[in-house]
Design an enzyme around this catalytic site. Structure first.
Site, PDB file in Angstrom:
ATOM      1  N   SER A   1      -9.747   1.545   2.717  1.00 50.51           N
ATOM      2  CA  SER A   1      -8.905   2.297   1.817  1.00 50.51           C
ATOM      3  C   SER A   1      -7.833   1.473   1.102  1.00 50.51           C
ATOM      4  O   SER A   1      -7.265   1.950   0.122  1.00 50.51           O
ATOM      5  CB  SER A   1      -8.215   3.418   2.603  1.00 50.51           C
ATOM      6  OG  SER A   1      -7.366   2.870   3.596  1.00 50.51           O
TER       7      SER A   1
ATOM      8  N   LYS B   1       0.851  -1.201   0.000  1.00 49.32           N
ATOM      9  CA  LYS B   1       0.000   0.000   0.000  1.00 49.32           C
ATOM     10  C   LYS B   1       0.883   1.247   0.000  1.00 49.32           C
ATOM     11  O   LYS B   1       1.901   1.290   0.707  1.00 49.32           O
ATOM     12  CB  LYS B   1      -0.902  -0.052   1.236  1.00 49.32           C
ATOM     13  CG  LYS B   1      -1.969   1.035   1.292  1.00 49.32           C
ATOM     14  CD  LYS B   1      -2.876   0.811   2.497  1.00 49.32           C
ATOM     15  CE  LYS B   1      -3.972   1.843   2.618  1.00 49.32           C
ATOM     16  NZ  LYS B   1      -4.872   1.607   3.763  1.00 49.32           N
TER      17      LYS B   1
ATOM     18  N   SER C   1      -9.886  -0.717   6.957  1.00 52.95           N
ATOM     19  CA  SER C   1      -9.302  -0.590   5.617  1.00 52.95           C
ATOM     20  C   SER C   1      -8.560  -1.803   5.064  1.00 52.95           C
ATOM     21  O   SER C   1      -8.188  -1.810   3.898  1.00 52.95           O
ATOM     22  CB  SER C   1      -8.354   0.600   5.579  1.00 52.95           C
ATOM     23  OG  SER C   1      -9.106   1.764   5.383  1.00 52.95           O
TER      24      SER C   1
HETATM   25  N1  GLN Z   1     -13.141   3.740   5.993  1.00 50.06           N
HETATM   26  C1  GLN Z   1     -12.653   4.192   7.256  1.00 50.06           C
HETATM   27  C2  GLN Z   1     -12.351   5.667   7.191  1.00 50.06           C
HETATM   28  O1  GLN Z   1     -12.662   6.251   6.215  1.00 50.06           O
HETATM   29  C3  GLN Z   1     -11.449   3.401   7.645  1.00 50.06           C
HETATM   30  C4  GLN Z   1     -10.186   3.873   7.076  1.00 50.06           C
HETATM   31  C5  GLN Z   1      -9.012   3.017   7.423  1.00 50.06           C
HETATM   32  O2  GLN Z   1      -9.137   1.970   8.041  1.00 50.06           O
HETATM   33  N2  GLN Z   1      -7.850   3.500   7.037  1.00 50.06           N
HETATM   34  O3  GLN Z   1     -11.838   6.246   8.083  1.00 50.06           O
END
Ligand code: GLN
Length: 502
Positions: A165, A90, A189
């Site tokens: 994400s 990532k 994410s």
């Molecule tokens: N979707 C969640 C957010 O927008 C989680 C993001 C993540 O785990 N990095 O914060």
């Protein structure tokens, strides 16, 4: 989509390569690390035009690393399990001398000056890094649509999101453009995109894996973890990245062993799984509900005990997260002021005042969601509101933690859906942040409490309304702190059932 390599007159499909099968093939000299790495780049160049999983490739570095692995194989050196394994990383995890954008235009020219703790560990295992994968800007989002560069498509249906994400990492593994990947999980994410793409995603215990060199989103919630094709692979990759790092004071020494990927049935049978009422609400997608019901039946066939439990403060987890996270975001992203990590070369800057620099770097470099959260976070931390919002949220976080502590007096592992729905359509939720936030309702609590949790693809998939394909669904297992072994053990036995009945 299928790329095969022909080595020693045998065909090997990238589709079937797991960490384990790659290792076995490599050490028994069925193929070389170089030919597999080359095959991956060929496949990525053909397929990633459609998927958009990668932001940048590391072709030269990966091929050189593969050659070094092949020399070690030729000299019959004993090789670590990850030697030569082609991985996707990532793009918020630093690899020295490679770009690290965190999905943000504000960092489009940034080249990492050091490698993250997890990358150093993987380098010492001789793993190979194919490239950096797409993500929502600074890892804020659930669909990878917030990337400052391009969107990523779900390999099972290009009209749908891969989740987020870590959508790029999950899509890369699902589309066989890497054997495995690393993602980061602050509120879901790793697990949610793994669920949407039909692969395995492990959010590790807070403190088990170093975050040194992870571009921080919310430091009390962030964890790095594996995204893989099998639970066994997740266990192996987790073991490789876990453990102390002198540059991350929150990261502790761990002594995970073979129990992670070689669990015993008796061990699994001695576990009790809790089913929390609050995670199976009335409005839950019927297909998701049905699929989870089938998982429970499958696990019962192993003679695992189930027990109904309650986590009464579950409803407060989402609002609590959306106060704590933006507060930490507003502090963490303050370092991107355009001076130290500038997106604009000095001579082109053409700015007169500090305000101009901020406008060019943050104003133009940050996307809407990032700005929304910085503003929200700054608000909840501002004097007069701190007690009412931030401090209150921290108190609610303790209540949620107490819920889990009580539950773990009765059960060893908790089973829930990963997400209330399967992958949604691209564009469907972008203009409605609240419906996007709801997609993490079942994953956020584990981050608030620092617990390990894994998302595992369910055998049953949903038929696609738009044609012949099918959409994956995942289930989640949450364990006690540092008890990844419990959730991974159940996952591995579930996979065995799945394999024997397909
Ligand atoms: N979707 C969640 C957010 O927008 C989680 C993001 C993540 O785990 N990095 O914060």
């Amino acid at each position: 989509m299928e790329t095969t390599i022909n080595s020693l007159n045998k065909m090997y499909s990238l589709r079937n390569l797991t960490i384990k099968s790659f290792h076995d093939g490599l050490v028994s000299k069925k193929f070389s690390a170089l030919e597999i790495t080359q095959a991956f780049f060929k496949h990525i160049k053909e397929s990633d035009k459609r998927i958009g999983a990668y932001l940048s490739l590391n072709e030269d570095g990966a091929l050189k690393a593969a050659e070094r692995v092949d020399i070690a194989v030729a000299q019959d050196e004993e090789l670590p399990i990850l030697a030569g394994v082609p991985l996707a990383i990532k793009d918020n995890i630093l690899i020295k001398s490679l770009p690290a954008t965190a999905g943000s235009k504000s960092l489009e020219n940034y080249i990492a000056s050091y490698s993250a703790g997890v990358i150093q560990k993987l380098k010492s295992e001789k793993a190979i890094f194919l490239g950096k994968t797409n993500l929502d800007e600074f890892a804020m989002g659930s669909s990878t649509e917030n990337s400052g560069f391009h969107i990523t498509h779900n390999p099972h249906d290009p009209l749908r999101v891969p989740g987020g994400s870590s959508g790029g990492s999950a899509a890369a593994v699902a589309a066989h453009m890497a054997v495995a990947a690393l993602g980061s999980d602050t509120g879901g994410s790793i697990r949610q995109p793994a669920g949407f793409c039909g692969v395995v995603g492990l959010k590790t215990t807070y403190g088990a894996v170093s975050r040194n060199g992870l571009i921080a989103l919310a430091s009390s919630l962030d964890q790095i973890g594996p995204i893989t094709k099998t639970v066994e692979d997740a266990a192996m990759l987790f073991k490789a990245i876990a453990g102390h790092d002198p540059y991350d004071a929150t990261c502790t020494e761990t002594n995970y062993g073979e129990e992670l990927w070689n669990p015993k049935l008796e061990q699994v049978r001695s576990l009790t799984i809790g089913l929390p009422d609050e995670y199976f609400p009335k409005g839950l997608d019927e297909e998701v509900q049905k699929a989870i019901g089938k998982v429970i039946l499958d696990l019962e066939s192993l003679k695992i005990n189930f027990k109904k439990i309650s986590l009464p403060h579950t409803n407060f987890a989402l609002p609590c997260y959306y106060i704590i996270l933006p507060a930490e975001v507003s502090a963490n992203l303050a370092r991107f002021d355009g001076i130290r990590y500038s997106r604009i070369e000095d001579k082109k800057l053409n700015t007169k005042t500090l305000r101009d620099i901020y406008m060019r770097h943050r104003g133009e470099g940050f996307g809407t969601e990032t700005k929304r959260r910085i503003i929200l976070g700054t608000f909840v931390l501002s004097s007069g509101y701190y007690d009412a919002y931030y401090q209150k949220a921290q108190q609610v976080r303790s209540l949620i933690k107490n819920d889990f502590e009580k539950a773990f007096n009765e059960v060893d592992v908790i089973l829930t859906p990963v997400s209330p729905t399967s992958a949604f359509k691209i564009g469907e939720r972008v203009s409605d942040p609240y419906s996007m936030y709801l997609s993490d309702i079942f994953t956020i609590p584990a981050n608030l409490v620092g617990l390990p949790a894994v998302s595992i693809p369910i055998k049953e998939t949903l038929p696609l309304s738009s044609g012949g394909g099918r959409l994956p669904i995942g289930f989640q297992l949450i364990g006690r702190h540092f008890r990844e072994a419990d959730i991974l053990a159940i996952g591995q036995f579930y996979e065995k059932i799945k394999a024997s009945s397909s």
